[in-house]
Motif scaffolding. Sequence first.
Motif, short mmCIF file in Angstrom:
data_model
loop_
_atom_site.label_atom_id
_atom_site.label_comp_id
_atom_site.label_asym_id
_atom_site.label_seq_id
_atom_site.Cartn_x
_atom_site.Cartn_y
_atom_site.Cartn_z
N ALA A 39 -9.34 6.24 -0.88
CA ALA A 39 -8.55 5.97 0.33
C ALA A 39 -9.37 5.18 1.35
CB ALA A 39 -8.05 7.27 0.94
N HIS A 40 -10.64 5.54 1.50
CA HIS A 40 -11.48 4.80 2.44
C HIS A 40 -11.74 3.37 1.95
CE1 HIS A 40 -12.47 7.34 5.82
NE2 HIS A 40 -12.53 8.37 5.01
N GLN A 68 -10.43 -2.46 2.72
CA GLN A 68 -9.93 -3.74 2.21
C GLN A 68 -8.85 -4.35 3.10
OE1 GLN A 68 -8.68 -2.66 -1.73
NE2 GLN A 68 -10.77 -2.53 -2.53
N GLY A 69 -7.99 -3.51 3.67
CA GLY A 69 -6.87 -4.07 4.43
C GLY A 69 -6.66 -3.50 5.81
N HIS A 70 -7.48 -2.51 6.21
CA HIS A 70 -7.35 -1.87 7.52
C HIS A 70 -5.93 -1.36 7.77
CE1 HIS A 70 -11.40 -3.20 8.51
NE2 HIS A 70 -11.07 -4.40 8.07
N ASP A 71 -5.35 -0.81 6.70
CA ASP A 71 -3.99 -0.29 6.77
C ASP A 71 -4.05 1.22 6.54
OD1 ASP A 71 -1.35 0.54 6.22
OD2 ASP A 71 -0.81 -1.42 5.41
N THR A 72 -3.90 1.98 7.62
CA THR A 72 -4.02 3.44 7.54
C THR A 72 -2.95 4.05 6.65
OG1 THR A 72 -5.08 3.63 9.71
CG2 THR A 72 -3.95 5.58 8.88
N GLU A 73 -1.72 3.61 6.79
CA GLU A 73 -0.63 4.18 5.99
C GLU A 73 -0.85 3.93 4.50
OE1 GLU A 73 3.21 2.96 7.30
OE2 GLU A 73 3.02 3.93 9.26
N LYS A 74 -1.33 2.76 4.16
CA LYS A 74 -1.60 2.45 2.76
C LYS A 74 -2.74 3.33 2.23
CE LYS A 74 -2.47 -1.45 -0.37
NZ LYS A 74 -2.69 -2.92 -0.45
N ALA A 75 -3.75 3.55 3.05
CA ALA A 75 -4.87 4.41 2.65
C ALA A 75 -4.41 5.85 2.47
CB ALA A 75 -5.99 4.32 3.69
N GLU A 76 -3.57 6.33 3.38
CA GLU A 76 -3.05 7.69 3.26
C GLU A 76 -2.22 7.85 1.99
OE1 GLU A 76 -2.67 8.74 8.05
OE2 GLU A 76 -0.93 8.03 6.93
#
Length: 212
Positions: free
Chosen positions: A174-175, A180-188
């Motif tokens: 997730a980190h 890679q994209g600074h997208d919190t929702e995508k990481a979650e």
Amino acid sequence: MSVPSDRRSRKRLATREGISIAATRLFFERGFDHVTVDEIAAAADVGRMTVFNHFPRKEDMFFDRDEEGREILREALRQADPRIAPIETLRLLAHRLVAEKSPYLNFSADGQGFIETIEASETLKARARAIRDELAQVVSVALSECVGREPADPAAHLAAGLLLATWTVAFIHAHRTYRQGHDTEKAEAAFLALVDRGTIGLKAAMAGTPYA
């Protein structure tokens, strides 16, 4: 974290939090290994011994919410719906922590700073590994207790080890996704997808036990 009712305890907690905040800021700015306890004490406006009274080791200031995190896991299993298997309870906990924006699953710029600070310090990396091992023991005991088995139950140890391996892989992935994209929702979403997939395997591995 609950707030103590008596004034003395509240003052002690405020001092501890002040030290932690000052230390974390310095660690992020300069790197863990380049900050001294004397500098932390000065930044927090307390004496050196006051720092050690609250944090026996410098790395304890960085991982200052470790015990609180352990209690979240214990409490989830203590308060679990008896109709839901413990492994599923912990999968649901992962989803709840993400939904609540828990600081333990902080896939953001601040969370990235936390990870980068660990990656830059051998001391912090060693402590992170030790915490993971200690957490596996905490989960093992909590699992065995919630189904009425002995703390030394090997099935509980196996379940805890597999669970921590799943969450660790999901956390790291997730980190990387956030980086890679600074997208919190995508990481979650990436974190939860791996937790869910790992839980399927964990349930299969623990089939025939009360944990699954």
